[in-house]
Design an enzyme around this catalytic site. Structure first.
Site, PDB file in Angstrom:
ATOM      1  N   GLY B 125       7.859  -7.190  55.564  1.00  0.00           N
ATOM      2  CA  GLY B 125       6.509  -7.047  56.102  1.00  0.00           C
ATOM      3  C   GLY B 125       6.459  -6.507  57.518  1.00  0.00           C
ATOM      4  O   GLY B 125       5.392  -6.464  58.134  1.00  0.00           O
ATOM      5  N   TRP B 152      16.989  -3.210  54.681  1.00  0.00           N
ATOM      6  CA  TRP B 152      17.563  -1.886  54.970  1.00  0.00           C
ATOM      7  C   TRP B 152      18.512  -1.891  56.165  1.00  0.00           C
ATOM      8  O   TRP B 152      18.489  -0.964  56.978  1.00  0.00           O
ATOM      9  CB  TRP B 152      16.451  -0.869  55.224  1.00  0.00           C
ATOM     10  CG  TRP B 152      15.961  -0.211  53.988  1.00  0.00           C
ATOM     11  CD1 TRP B 152      14.904  -0.594  53.232  1.00  0.00           C
ATOM     12  CD2 TRP B 152      16.528   0.950  53.351  1.00  0.00           C
ATOM     13  NE1 TRP B 152      14.764   0.256  52.155  1.00  0.00           N
ATOM     14  CE2 TRP B 152      15.738   1.216  52.199  1.00  0.00           C
ATOM     15  CE3 TRP B 152      17.607   1.788  53.628  1.00  0.00           C
ATOM     16  CZ2 TRP B 152      16.000   2.292  51.342  1.00  0.00           C
ATOM     17  CZ3 TRP B 152      17.856   2.857  52.764  1.00  0.00           C
ATOM     18  CH2 TRP B 152      17.070   3.100  51.650  1.00  0.00           C
ATOM     19  N   THR B 154      21.534  -1.105  58.030  1.00  0.00           N
ATOM     20  CA  THR B 154      22.693  -0.219  57.973  1.00  0.00           C
ATOM     21  C   THR B 154      23.959  -1.013  58.295  1.00  0.00           C
ATOM     22  O   THR B 154      23.921  -1.891  59.162  1.00  0.00           O
ATOM     23  CB  THR B 154      22.499   0.931  58.989  1.00  0.00           C
ATOM     24  OG1 THR B 154      21.290   1.613  58.674  1.00  0.00           O
ATOM     25  CG2 THR B 154      23.651   1.926  58.946  1.00  0.00           C
ATOM     26  N   GLY B 234      19.798   3.299  70.145  1.00  0.00           N
ATOM     27  CA  GLY B 234      19.786   3.868  68.796  1.00  0.00           C
ATOM     28  C   GLY B 234      19.166   5.248  68.766  1.00  0.00           C
ATOM     29  O   GLY B 234      19.633   6.136  68.044  1.00  0.00           O
ATOM     30  N   ARG B 235      18.124   5.443  69.546  1.00  0.00           N
ATOM     31  CA  ARG B 235      17.445   6.747  69.549  1.00  0.00           C
ATOM     32  C   ARG B 235      18.353   7.835  70.103  1.00  0.00           C
ATOM     33  O   ARG B 235      18.416   8.945  69.562  1.00  0.00           O
ATOM     34  CB  ARG B 235      16.162   6.660  70.377  1.00  0.00           C
ATOM     35  CG  ARG B 235      15.075   5.907  69.643  1.00  0.00           C
ATOM     36  CD  ARG B 235      13.920   5.483  70.527  1.00  0.00           C
ATOM     37  NE  ARG B 235      12.981   4.728  69.719  1.00  0.00           N
ATOM     38  CZ  ARG B 235      12.182   3.781  70.174  1.00  0.00           C
ATOM     39  NH1 ARG B 235      12.163   3.471  71.466  1.00  0.00           N
ATOM     40  NH2 ARG B 235      11.368   3.146  69.361  1.00  0.00           N
ATOM     41  N   GLN B 271      16.867  40.640  57.143  1.00  0.00           N
ATOM     42  CA  GLN B 271      16.268  40.057  58.349  1.00  0.00           C
ATOM     43  C   GLN B 271      15.645  38.683  58.107  1.00  0.00           C
ATOM     44  O   GLN B 271      15.672  37.830  58.983  1.00  0.00           O
ATOM     45  CB  GLN B 271      15.230  41.017  58.933  1.00  0.00           C
ATOM     46  CG  GLN B 271      15.877  42.244  59.536  1.00  0.00           C
ATOM     47  CD  GLN B 271      14.867  43.200  60.127  1.00  0.00           C
ATOM     48  OE1 GLN B 271      13.673  43.106  59.826  1.00  0.00           O
ATOM     49  NE2 GLN B 271      15.331  44.105  60.960  1.00  0.00           N
ATOM     50  N   GLN B 329      18.102  26.652  51.947  1.00  0.00           N
ATOM     51  CA  GLN B 329      17.473  27.913  51.537  1.00  0.00           C
ATOM     52  C   GLN B 329      18.461  29.074  51.612  1.00  0.00           C
ATOM     53  O   GLN B 329      18.526  29.902  50.704  1.00  0.00           O
ATOM     54  CB  GLN B 329      16.256  28.178  52.446  1.00  0.00           C
ATOM     55  CG  GLN B 329      15.285  29.189  51.917  1.00  0.00           C
ATOM     56  CD  GLN B 329      14.584  28.681  50.657  1.00  0.00           C
ATOM     57  OE1 GLN B 329      14.455  27.481  50.458  1.00  0.00           O
ATOM     58  NE2 GLN B 329      14.171  29.604  49.810  1.00  0.00           N
ATOM     59  N   LEU B 331      21.768  28.945  51.565  1.00  0.00           N
ATOM     60  CA  LEU B 331      22.861  28.822  50.593  1.00  0.00           C
ATOM     61  C   LEU B 331      22.359  28.885  49.144  1.00  0.00           C
ATOM     62  O   LEU B 331      23.120  29.208  48.240  1.00  0.00           O
ATOM     63  CB  LEU B 331      23.647  27.528  50.815  1.00  0.00           C
ATOM     64  CG  LEU B 331      24.780  27.647  51.851  1.00  0.00           C
ATOM     65  CD1 LEU B 331      24.255  27.466  53.265  1.00  0.00           C
ATOM     66  CD2 LEU B 331      25.909  26.672  51.551  1.00  0.00           C
ATOM     67  N   GLU B 356      14.544   4.260  63.650  1.00  0.00           N
ATOM     68  CA  GLU B 356      14.535   4.167  65.131  1.00  0.00           C
ATOM     69  C   GLU B 356      13.207   4.654  65.715  1.00  0.00           C
ATOM     70  O   GLU B 356      13.170   5.262  66.774  1.00  0.00           O
ATOM     71  CB  GLU B 356      15.676   5.031  65.701  1.00  0.00           C
ATOM     72  CG  GLU B 356      16.904   4.295  66.196  1.00  0.00           C
ATOM     73  CD  GLU B 356      17.546   3.367  65.190  1.00  0.00           C
ATOM     74  OE1 GLU B 356      17.068   2.220  65.122  1.00  0.00           O
ATOM     75  OE2 GLU B 356      18.484   3.740  64.514  1.00  0.00           O
TER      76      GLU B 356
END
Ligand code: FAD
Lengths: 109, 375
Positions: B125, B152, B154, B234-235, B271, B329, B331, B356
């Site tokens: 929440g 979540w 890490t 973290g940022r 191009q 795109q 590749l 973050e």
């Protein structure tokens, strides 16, 4: 929490020599207070009285709280660690001034 | 060779070790959703997962600028390992920032000797709104008691320790929790979109009891204040990780465009394809510049670092997400193999716009800042 004046009056003269600054305690207090006030006023674009509660007035946002902490450390060459990280120590210019003077005079690294 | 400073040597050695240990294995780790524990322990034991920890605590003592370059180097190889660096670095920084001398001596040593750590803010929440956290940390005599659920997290699937934030008194607190403590349950997040091998997990704390000295300093501060410091680290780390993602994309896109021929010429001679390369180059330069600025602020302990960190993260995450899409795109089918460098970049970079401080949360913070400075 001890008040800034009494604590400073007793500890500052003995501590003045190692830092090479012989400023009298009262001048020291004024200088710290002025530096803090200037930073706060520049960042909040508001006149900030030394005893105003920065948190209840909403002047300090989450990012600004950390900027303030970093500013205190950088400007006065102190480290505000673990147990000194309290809201009361940052609540006003007066409170931060007391904290800085105590950390400068305290002698523990 | 001109003599490098000792610290630069540490960084160069760290980068070399990362290259050796990760090499071209990231594709397989991504597909398996698992990092080999021995690789993490070796990186951790060399102090590389939290390389800014001072030498006095067994760390490499890198500056933010140097650790940033190391983070980008690792990020270009494998965003899952880079995520571990970000988390472990945040854990270490939180201990360094909030911990007492004794806590620093104990926990920073652990974090530079191969033990692995994550940081837990988010809850079912409480995502963007960390003020809505319901996890509680309360002190009962010489015991600290933790109850709640985090999502979540890490590294949690590999972690020995978690730095857990929760409500404490009228504000918030942070505790260092060994994951083998009774009452801690770690459940892996199945099939994450990106950084798939970073060991994300949901963690439940049910009446977890620890010695009171596991509670870090700063307890009782408002939650915003307490988490900003960890998030700022973290940022900066995520932003440098995005620089790494852009480097991997540039490498893949430029070499493909130089060799693959269509309509009788290399793709780069078209191009519209060259434009993708140009924009990737600009994205990398802008992101790296912003990261360098944030790291300089960190290294000079200047108040600007707080906003610079949000700016760098926001800018670099957006560039990485768009840059990775451009690389796919260029590749085309050659980049459409799941697990391959640009496919990973495409999935990993998108998540950098969420963690973050999401794009929107970053914009709210930066909007407020801009108003304060420029109005
Ligand atoms: C790969 C990954 C790794 C993670 N690692 C960790 C970890 O190690 N530790 C940890 O504690 N957490 C971790 N998280 C959780 C992460 O911090 C949250 O996902 C993040 O904070 C966003 O919260 P949410 O997912 O609940 O989204 P929500 O908060 O529900 O937001 C959903 C959307 O609404 C937008 N939004 C929300 N509020 C506002 C608003 N006021 N104005 C405008 N838009 C708004 C958001 O930007 C977002 O786009 C991780 C997540 C991921 C995906």
């Amino acid at each position: 929490m001890s008040t800034p004046t009494t604590e400073q009056d007793t500890t500052a003269p003995a501590q003045a020599t190692p830092t090479g600054q012989d400023a009298a305690p009262a001048e020291d207090t004024t200088a710290v207070r002025e530096t803090l006030t200037a930073f706060l006023e520049q960042r909040t674009k508001t006149a900030v009285a030394a005893d105003v509660d920065l948190f209840s007035t909403g002047l300090v946002t989450s990012l600004f709280a950390m900027e303030l902490l970093v500013h205190v450390e950088q400007s006065f060459g102190v480290q505000v660690g673990g147990s000194d990280l309290t809201l009361d120590n940052f609540r006003s210019v007066d409170a931060m001034t007391a904290l800085v003077l105590r950390l400068r005079g305290g002698g523990d690294e | 060779m001109n003599e490098p400073t000792p610290v630069s040597t540490a960084r160069a050695e760290a980068e070399q070790l990362a290259t050796e240990l990760i090499g071209d294995r990231a594709d397989g780790w991504d597909l398996a959703g698992e990092l080999p524990l021995d690789v993490l322990r070796e990186l951790g034991g060399k102090g590389m997962l939290c390389a800014q920890v001072p030498a006095a605590y067994g760390g490499l003592g890198l500056s933010s600028a140097e650790n940033g370059e190391l983070t980008a180097h690792v990020g270009a190889l494998c965003s899952s390992v880079r995520s571990v660096m970000t988390s472990q670095g945040m854990a270490a920084w939180t201990v360094e920032r909030l911990g007492s001398d004794e806590q620093k001596a104990v926990h920073l040593r652990e974090l530079t000797s191969g033990r692995l750590a994550g940081v837990a803010f988010s809850e079912p929440g409480a995502g963007s709104d960390l003020g809505a956290m319901t996890t509680t940390i309360r002190v009962e005599g010489d015991t600290v008691v933790l109850d709640g659920r985090k999502s979540w997290i890490t590294v949690a699937a590999y972690a020995d320790l978690l730095v857990v934030f929760g409500r404490h008194g009228s504000g918030a607190g942070a505790v260092v929790v060994p994951t083998d403590t009774p009452g801690v349950t770690v459940e892996r997040v199945p099939a994450p979109l990106g950084c798939r091998a970073a060991g994300h997990a949901d963690v439940t704390f049910d009446d977890v009891r620890l010695p009171a000295d596991r509670l870090l300093g700063g307890a009782g501060l408002p939650v915003d204040w307490l988490v900003t410091s960890a998030l700022t680290f973290g940022r900066v780390s995520v932003a440098w990780g995005c620089v790494g993602i852009l480097r991997a994309c540039l490498r893949a896109a430029a070499s493909h465009a130089a060799t693959r021929q269509q309509f009788g010429v290399p793709l780069a001679a078209h191009q519209l394809v060259a434009r993708h390369l140009a924009e990737l180059h600009v994205a990398h330069e802008a992101s790296a510049g912003c990261c360098e600025r944030a790291s300089r602020g960190w290294d000079e302990n200047s108040p600007e670092l707080v906003v610079s960190a949000v700016t760098a993260k926001h800018l670099a995450a957006g560039h990485a997400a768009r840059g990775a899409a451009a690389a796919v795109q260029v590749l085309a089918s050659a980049g459409a193999h799941d697990g391959g460098p640009v496919a990973r970049a495409y999935r990993d970079a998108k998540l950098m716009e969420i963690i973050e401080g999401s794009n929107e949360i970053s914009q709210l913070l930066l909007g407020k800042h801009a108003l304060g400075v420029w109005s």
